[in-house]
Design a protein around this motif. Structure first.
Motif, mmCIF file in Angstrom:
data_model
loop_
_atom_site.group_PDB
_atom_site.id
_atom_site.type_symbol
_atom_site.label_atom_id
_atom_site.label_comp_id
_atom_site.label_asym_id
_atom_site.label_seq_id
_atom_site.Cartn_x
_atom_site.Cartn_y
_atom_site.Cartn_z
ATOM 1 N N LEU A 47 0.856 -1.180 0.000
ATOM 2 C CA LEU A 47 0.000 0.000 0.000
ATOM 3 C C LEU A 47 0.895 1.234 0.000
ATOM 4 O O LEU A 47 1.562 1.534 0.994
ATOM 5 N N PRO A 48 0.939 1.993 -1.099
ATOM 6 C CA PRO A 48 1.778 3.200 -1.116
ATOM 7 C C PRO A 48 1.247 4.228 -0.124
ATOM 8 O O PRO A 48 0.033 4.396 0.023
ATOM 9 N N GLN A 51 -3.693 10.509 -2.200
ATOM 10 C CA GLN A 51 -3.546 11.404 -3.342
ATOM 11 C C GLN A 51 -3.987 10.753 -4.655
ATOM 12 O O GLN A 51 -3.788 11.320 -5.726
ATOM 13 N N HIS A 52 -4.571 9.554 -4.556
ATOM 14 C CA HIS A 52 -5.085 8.852 -5.732
ATOM 15 C C HIS A 52 -6.597 8.706 -5.585
ATOM 16 O O HIS A 52 -7.072 7.785 -4.905
ATOM 17 N N THR A 67 3.776 4.438 -10.690
ATOM 18 C CA THR A 67 5.069 5.138 -10.675
ATOM 19 C C THR A 67 5.414 5.709 -9.311
ATOM 20 O O THR A 67 6.320 6.530 -9.212
ATOM 21 N N CYS A 68 4.718 5.266 -8.276
ATOM 22 C CA CYS A 68 4.875 5.913 -6.971
ATOM 23 C C CYS A 68 5.849 5.220 -6.027
ATOM 24 O O CYS A 68 6.024 5.680 -4.896
ATOM 25 N N ARG A 69 6.459 4.146 -6.430
ATOM 26 C CA ARG A 69 7.428 3.492 -5.533
ATOM 27 C C ARG A 69 8.623 4.401 -5.259
ATOM 28 O O ARG A 69 9.218 4.353 -4.191
ATOM 29 N N ALA A 70 8.975 5.211 -6.235
ATOM 30 C CA ALA A 70 10.110 6.118 -6.062
ATOM 31 C C ALA A 70 9.654 7.507 -5.625
ATOM 32 O O ALA A 70 10.419 8.460 -5.681
ATOM 33 N N LYS A 83 3.706 10.639 -7.769
ATOM 34 C CA LYS A 83 3.641 11.437 -8.983
ATOM 35 C C LYS A 83 2.175 11.646 -9.324
ATOM 36 O O LYS A 83 1.415 10.688 -9.492
ATOM 37 N N ASP A 84 1.755 12.909 -9.419
ATOM 38 C CA ASP A 84 0.369 13.214 -9.735
ATOM 39 C C ASP A 84 0.030 12.785 -11.154
ATOM 40 O O ASP A 84 0.863 12.864 -12.062
#
Length: 209
Positions: A32-33, A38-39, A90-93, A96-97
């Motif tokens: 779970l990021p 934000q998503h 793309t959010c592991r790093a 990103k919106d």
């Protein structure tokens, strides 16, 4: 919702996600990021999962809830599995919106409006004033069953029937059929129908051996 209701709803959702995060060990492999709030699509997924789970475990019918709970857990796993490939790929790093359509293509929505809905030459002509009803007569359901347009739940539960992608149940007086509108009930019927129809088939095969 009012502003106060939104605040209360958000607080309850965050507390629920924290609980789910710890209960199902979602910290493993960052399943779970931390940027999930934000998503918006992921937020809606969790809202629906929360509402579904509450409906299951508050059900007075424990036997039915057991089957539905298994369906809920399967949906939870699918949602978590989809996070890195669909919701937040793309959010592991770092978060990103996503691109907002109105910013990337300001005139695109207007162009879509001008195109209008797709129309096929084979589309049936709509009847004037026709609307989706939550009730149909027993005669109409019988006709649909004979024509193969409707399918009984199983031999053990013929008082539930699937028609036009939704479940219907026979009224107590047997003269009408009522649409089942509860999502949790729908999921339960989908699950039990598959199991019980498979059992019917297996029983038929044994009888013919």
């Amino acid at each position: 919702m009012t502003a106060d209701e939104q605040v209360a709803e958000w607080k309850a959702l965050v507390e629920w996600v924290v609980w789910i995060h710890d209960l199902y060990e979602l910290s493993r492999e960052e399943r779970l990021p931390l940027c999930w709030p934000q998503h918006p699509g992921l937020v809606e997924e969790f809202r629906s999962l929360k509402a579904w789970r509450n409906a299951i475990y508050n059900s007075p019918d424990a036997a039915a809830a057991a089957h539905t709970a298994r369906s809920w857990h399967g949906e939870l796993r699918q949602t978590i599995a989809a996070i890195t490939s669909f919701w937040a790929p793309t959010c592991r790093a770092g978060h990103k919106d996503a691109t907002v359509l109105s910013e990337a293509h300001p005139d695109l929505a207007e162009r879509w409006q001008r195109v209008g809905p797709p129309l096929m030459n084979s589309s049936p002509t709509a009847e004037p004033g026709a609307a989706i009803s939550d009730e149909i007569s027993d005669q109409d359901m019988t006709t649909a069953l004979k024509a193969g347009h409707a399918q009984p739940h199983s031999r053990s539960m013929p008082y539930y029937t699937r028609l036009d992608g939704t479940w219907w149940t026979r009224s107590t007086d047997g003269t009408t059929w009522l649409r089942c509108t509860d999502p949790a009930h729908h999921a339960q019927l989908d699950d039990t129908s598959a199991r019980m129809r498979a059992a019917d088939t297996a029983r038929d095969q044994l009888d013919h051996q």
